[in-house]
Scaffold this motif. Structure first.
Motif, PDB file in Angstrom:
ATOM      1  N   GLU A   1      -0.717  10.604  -5.916  1.00 49.85           N
ATOM      2  CA  GLU A   1      -0.576   9.370  -5.143  1.00 49.85           C
ATOM      3  C   GLU A   1       0.744   8.705  -5.490  1.00 49.85           C
ATOM      4  O   GLU A   1       1.186   8.737  -6.638  1.00 49.85           O
ATOM      5  CB  GLU A   1      -1.731   8.407  -5.437  1.00 49.85           C
ATOM      6  N   ILE A   2       1.367   8.095  -4.470  1.00 48.33           N
ATOM      7  CA  ILE A   2       2.620   7.369  -4.678  1.00 48.33           C
ATOM      8  C   ILE A   2       2.406   5.927  -4.256  1.00 48.33           C
ATOM      9  O   ILE A   2       2.013   5.645  -3.112  1.00 48.33           O
ATOM     10  CB  ILE A   2       3.777   7.963  -3.870  1.00 48.33           C
ATOM     11  N   ILE A   3       2.691   5.001  -5.164  1.00 49.40           N
ATOM     12  CA  ILE A   3       2.528   3.573  -4.904  1.00 49.40           C
ATOM     13  C   ILE A   3       3.915   2.934  -4.901  1.00 49.40           C
ATOM     14  O   ILE A   3       4.624   2.969  -5.914  1.00 49.40           O
ATOM     15  CB  ILE A   3       1.657   2.909  -5.979  1.00 49.40           C
ATOM     16  N   ALA A   4       4.312   2.370  -3.780  1.00 44.51           N
ATOM     17  CA  ALA A   4       5.602   1.685  -3.675  1.00 44.51           C
ATOM     18  C   ALA A   4       5.409   0.202  -3.976  1.00 44.51           C
ATOM     19  O   ALA A   4       4.453  -0.415  -3.486  1.00 44.51           O
ATOM     20  CB  ALA A   4       6.198   1.872  -2.284  1.00 44.51           C
ATOM     21  N   VAL A   5       6.306  -0.361  -4.775  1.00 43.25           N
ATOM     22  CA  VAL A   5       6.209  -1.768  -5.158  1.00 43.25           C
ATOM     23  C   VAL A   5       7.537  -2.455  -4.869  1.00 43.25           C
ATOM     24  O   VAL A   5       8.595  -1.932  -5.222  1.00 43.25           O
ATOM     25  CB  VAL A   5       5.862  -1.930  -6.660  1.00 43.25           C
ATOM     26  N   SER A   6       7.462  -3.624  -4.234  1.00 39.86           N
ATOM     27  CA  SER A   6       8.677  -4.396  -3.980  1.00 39.86           C
ATOM     28  C   SER A   6       8.411  -5.864  -4.261  1.00 39.86           C
ATOM     29  O   SER A   6       7.279  -6.354  -4.114  1.00 39.86           O
ATOM     30  CB  SER A   6       9.152  -4.227  -2.531  1.00 39.86           C
ATOM     31  N   ILE A   7       9.454  -6.571  -4.664  1.00 38.83           N
ATOM     32  CA  ILE A   7       9.353  -7.986  -5.018  1.00 38.83           C
ATOM     33  C   ILE A   7      10.289  -8.775  -4.111  1.00 38.83           C
ATOM     34  O   ILE A   7      11.450  -8.404  -3.930  1.00 38.83           O
ATOM     35  CB  ILE A   7       9.754  -8.208  -6.489  1.00 38.83           C
ATOM     36  N   GLY A   8       9.781  -9.866  -3.530  1.00 41.82           N
ATOM     37  CA  GLY A   8      10.647 -10.669  -2.689  1.00 41.82           C
ATOM     38  C   GLY A   8       9.896 -11.420  -1.612  1.00 41.82           C
ATOM     39  O   GLY A   8       8.661 -11.514  -1.644  1.00 41.82           O
ATOM     40  N   PRO A   9      10.621 -11.961  -0.641  1.00 48.63           N
ATOM     41  CA  PRO A   9       9.993 -12.725   0.440  1.00 48.63           C
ATOM     42  C   PRO A   9       9.237 -11.812   1.405  1.00 48.63           C
ATOM     43  O   PRO A   9       9.156 -10.592   1.196  1.00 48.63           O
ATOM     44  CB  PRO A   9      11.201 -13.383   1.127  1.00 48.63           C
ATOM     45  N   LYS A  10       8.703 -12.400   2.461  1.00 48.84           N
ATOM     46  CA  LYS A  10       7.903 -11.659   3.433  1.00 48.84           C
ATOM     47  C   LYS A  10       8.662 -10.465   4.003  1.00 48.84           C
ATOM     48  O   LYS A  10       8.094  -9.408   4.275  1.00 48.84           O
ATOM     49  CB  LYS A  10       7.460 -12.584   4.564  1.00 48.84           C
ATOM     50  N   GLN A  11       9.974 -10.614   4.158  1.00 43.69           N
ATOM     51  CA  GLN A  11      10.785  -9.537   4.750  1.00 43.69           C
ATOM     52  C   GLN A  11      10.817  -8.285   3.886  1.00 43.69           C
ATOM     53  O   GLN A  11      11.178  -7.211   4.367  1.00 43.69           O
ATOM     54  CB  GLN A  11      12.217 -10.023   4.993  1.00 43.69           C
ATOM     55  N   ALA A  12      10.437  -8.401   2.611  1.00 42.81           N
ATOM     56  CA  ALA A  12      10.399  -7.218   1.746  1.00 42.81           C
ATOM     57  C   ALA A  12       9.370  -6.205   2.238  1.00 42.81           C
ATOM     58  O   ALA A  12       9.430  -5.024   1.875  1.00 42.81           O
ATOM     59  CB  ALA A  12      10.090  -7.629   0.310  1.00 42.81           C
ATOM     60  N   GLN A  13       8.428  -6.664   3.062  1.00 46.41           N
ATOM     61  CA  GLN A  13       7.443  -5.742   3.616  1.00 46.41           C
ATOM     62  C   GLN A  13       8.102  -4.697   4.512  1.00 46.41           C
ATOM     63  O   GLN A  13       7.614  -3.574   4.638  1.00 46.41           O
ATOM     64  CB  GLN A  13       6.371  -6.507   4.387  1.00 46.41           C
ATOM     65  N   GLU A  14       9.226  -5.051   5.142  1.00 46.71           N
ATOM     66  CA  GLU A  14       9.958  -4.079   5.962  1.00 46.71           C
ATOM     67  C   GLU A  14      10.473  -2.940   5.082  1.00 46.71           C
ATOM     68  O   GLU A  14      10.430  -1.770   5.475  1.00 46.71           O
ATOM     69  CB  GLU A  14      11.128  -4.778   6.676  1.00 46.71           C
ATOM     70  N   THR A  15      10.956  -3.293   3.904  1.00 49.80           N
ATOM     71  CA  THR A  15      11.438  -2.274   2.967  1.00 49.80           C
ATOM     72  C   THR A  15      10.290  -1.385   2.506  1.00 49.80           C
ATOM     73  O   THR A  15      10.438  -0.156   2.405  1.00 49.80           O
ATOM     74  CB  THR A  15      12.111  -2.956   1.757  1.00 49.80           C
ATOM     75  N   LEU A  16       9.151  -1.987   2.255  1.00 48.10           N
ATOM     76  CA  LEU A  16       7.978  -1.216   1.848  1.00 48.10           C
ATOM     77  C   LEU A  16       7.509  -0.295   2.971  1.00 48.10           C
ATOM     78  O   LEU A  16       7.086   0.837   2.719  1.00 48.10           O
ATOM     79  CB  LEU A  16       6.848  -2.158   1.427  1.00 48.10           C
ATOM     80  N   ARG A  17       7.578  -0.747   4.217  1.00 45.21           N
ATOM     81  CA  ARG A  17       7.187   0.108   5.345  1.00 45.21           C
ATOM     82  C   ARG A  17       8.116   1.324   5.441  1.00 45.21           C
ATOM     83  O   ARG A  17       7.681   2.419   5.795  1.00 45.21           O
ATOM     84  CB  ARG A  17       7.226  -0.681   6.661  1.00 45.21           C
ATOM     85  N   THR A  18       9.376   1.121   5.111  1.00 42.61           N
ATOM     86  CA  THR A  18      10.304   2.254   5.081  1.00 42.61           C
ATOM     87  C   THR A  18       9.881   3.252   4.014  1.00 42.61           C
ATOM     88  O   THR A  18       9.887   4.469   4.239  1.00 42.61           O
ATOM     89  CB  THR A  18      11.741   1.762   4.802  1.00 42.61           C
ATOM     90  N   ALA A  19       9.506   2.752   2.839  1.00 47.56           N
ATOM     91  CA  ALA A  19       9.042   3.639   1.760  1.00 47.56           C
ATOM     92  C   ALA A  19       7.777   4.378   2.175  1.00 47.56           C
ATOM     93  O   ALA A  19       7.618   5.569   1.893  1.00 47.56           O
ATOM     94  CB  ALA A  19       8.795   2.823   0.493  1.00 47.56           C
ATOM     95  N   LEU A  20       6.875   3.698   2.869  1.00 42.32           N
ATOM     96  CA  LEU A  20       5.647   4.332   3.353  1.00 42.32           C
ATOM     97  C   LEU A  20       5.972   5.398   4.395  1.00 42.32           C
ATOM     98  O   LEU A  20       5.354   6.466   4.432  1.00 42.32           O
ATOM     99  CB  LEU A  20       4.705   3.279   3.943  1.00 42.32           C
ATOM    100  N   ALA A  21       6.952   5.113   5.243  1.00 43.90           N
ATOM    101  CA  ALA A  21       7.348   6.085   6.263  1.00 43.90           C
ATOM    102  C   ALA A  21       8.010   7.309   5.647  1.00 43.90           C
ATOM    103  O   ALA A  21       7.937   8.414   6.199  1.00 43.90           O
ATOM    104  CB  ALA A  21       8.293   5.433   7.272  1.00 43.90           C
ATOM    105  N   MET A  22       8.646   7.137   4.493  1.00 42.02           N
ATOM    106  CA  MET A  22       9.274   8.265   3.806  1.00 42.02           C
ATOM    107  C   MET A  22       8.243   9.156   3.120  1.00 42.02           C
ATOM    108  O   MET A  22       8.537  10.296   2.778  1.00 42.02           O
ATOM    109  CB  MET A  22      10.293   7.757   2.783  1.00 42.02           C
ATOM    110  N   GLY A  23       7.023   8.601   2.881  1.00 43.02           N
ATOM    111  CA  GLY A  23       5.989   9.445   2.284  1.00 43.02           C
ATOM    112  C   GLY A  23       5.128   8.790   1.222  1.00 43.02           C
ATOM    113  O   GLY A  23       4.203   9.430   0.707  1.00 43.02           O
ATOM    114  N   CYS A  24       5.391   7.527   0.880  1.00 39.88           N
ATOM    115  CA  CYS A  24       4.528   6.850  -0.090  1.00 39.88           C
ATOM    116  C   CYS A  24       3.152   6.617   0.530  1.00 39.88           C
ATOM    117  O   CYS A  24       3.015   6.482   1.749  1.00 39.88           O
ATOM    118  CB  CYS A  24       5.148   5.517  -0.515  1.00 39.88           C
TER     119      CYS A  24
END
Length: 253
Positions: free
Chosen positions: A58-81
């Motif tokens: 399992e791969i868990i992506a973690v990001s810290i920041g404002p609501k817009q950080a969710q866009e970065t996390l969605r990119t990580a999920l799209a890459m395979g997390c």
């Protein structure tokens, strides 16, 4: 198989020419394109490759920041997390929330998730401090392998980038923290089908204040300013003219 936690950071896109804010206290982020930190992209790619090689479950992506950080996390999920954790905070992650605070938050998440492997970028291109991974390993009390150009979990070795070339070091056991260097891999592009699938993957949200009470690191930004402009270069007709200028004008030889 190992559980992998990977840290990702939202930064000003590397192709953007940054501007200093009018009060000279920070970089102006208004209407600026933001994207995943390039070294974090490499960290995500390495985590995905570990899963493809059947070395991670399992791969868990973690990001810290404002609501817009969710866009970065969605990119990580799209890459395979597989899933994501968004730690929310209004502190600016390029200066108000420093490596110490970030490391504390990631360590708090690691305590809950119990990952075997933690991968982060060797540095972020906004602050360029390059010490979050080492601080995280200290807070987790686990081995650290920094500037990784190749990770071999089976042999428990890491090829590291150094100023003098590369070196191979061993780590005693997992869990461990790894920081990704440029030569570790070449990140993949997220495909449209995977981008659509990423929208359905789980993303948990946690307030930073619920994880760590004190995120101060003792640093205060006094002033932000642009570097002095470089002097224009000159063309020379031949090597003799170049040597003459280096010797008599630049005084470097």
């Amino acid at each position: 198989m190992s559980r992998v936690m990977v840290g990702v950071k939202r930064v000003v896109d590397y192709a953007v020419k940054v501007r200093v804010a009018s009060d000279k206290k920070a970089v102006d982020l208004a209407n600026v394109k933001m994207s995943m930190n390039p070294f974090c992209e490499i960290a995500v790619e390495e985590a995905v490759r570990l899963k493809e090689a059947k070395k991670a479950s399992e791969i868990i992506a973690v990001s810290i920041g404002p609501k817009q950080a969710q866009e970065t996390l969605r990119t990580a999920l799209a890459m395979g997390c597989d899933r994501a954790i968004h730690i929310t905070t209004d502190l600016r992650t390029d200066q108000e929330l420093g490596p110490k605070g970030v490391a504390k938050l990631l360590a708090a998440v690691a305590e809950k998730e119990s990952p075997d492997v933690v991968i982060v970028g060797k540095q972020a291109i906004d602050g360029d401090m390059g010490c979050t991974g080492s601080m995280l390993a200290a807070y987790m009390d686990v081995p650290q392998c920094t500037f990784a150009a190749k990770i071999d979990l089976d042999a428990k070795t890491v090829e590291r980038e150094t100023d003098a070339g590369t070196e191979v070091v061993s780590f005693p056991s997992l869990p461990a923290v790894f920081t990704a260097d440029l030569r570790l891999n070449e990140p993949r592009y997220a495909t449209l089908p995977n981008i659509m699938k990423a929208k359905k993957k789980k993303m948990d949200t946690i307030a930073a204040a619920d994880l760590v009470a004190d995120l101060t690191d003792g640093n205060t930004v006094l002033e932000v300013f642009e570097p002095a402009p470089r002097a224009a270069g000159v063309l020379v007709d031949d090597v003799d003219a170049l040597v003459d200028k280096l010797k008599n004008e630049a005084a470097v030889i």
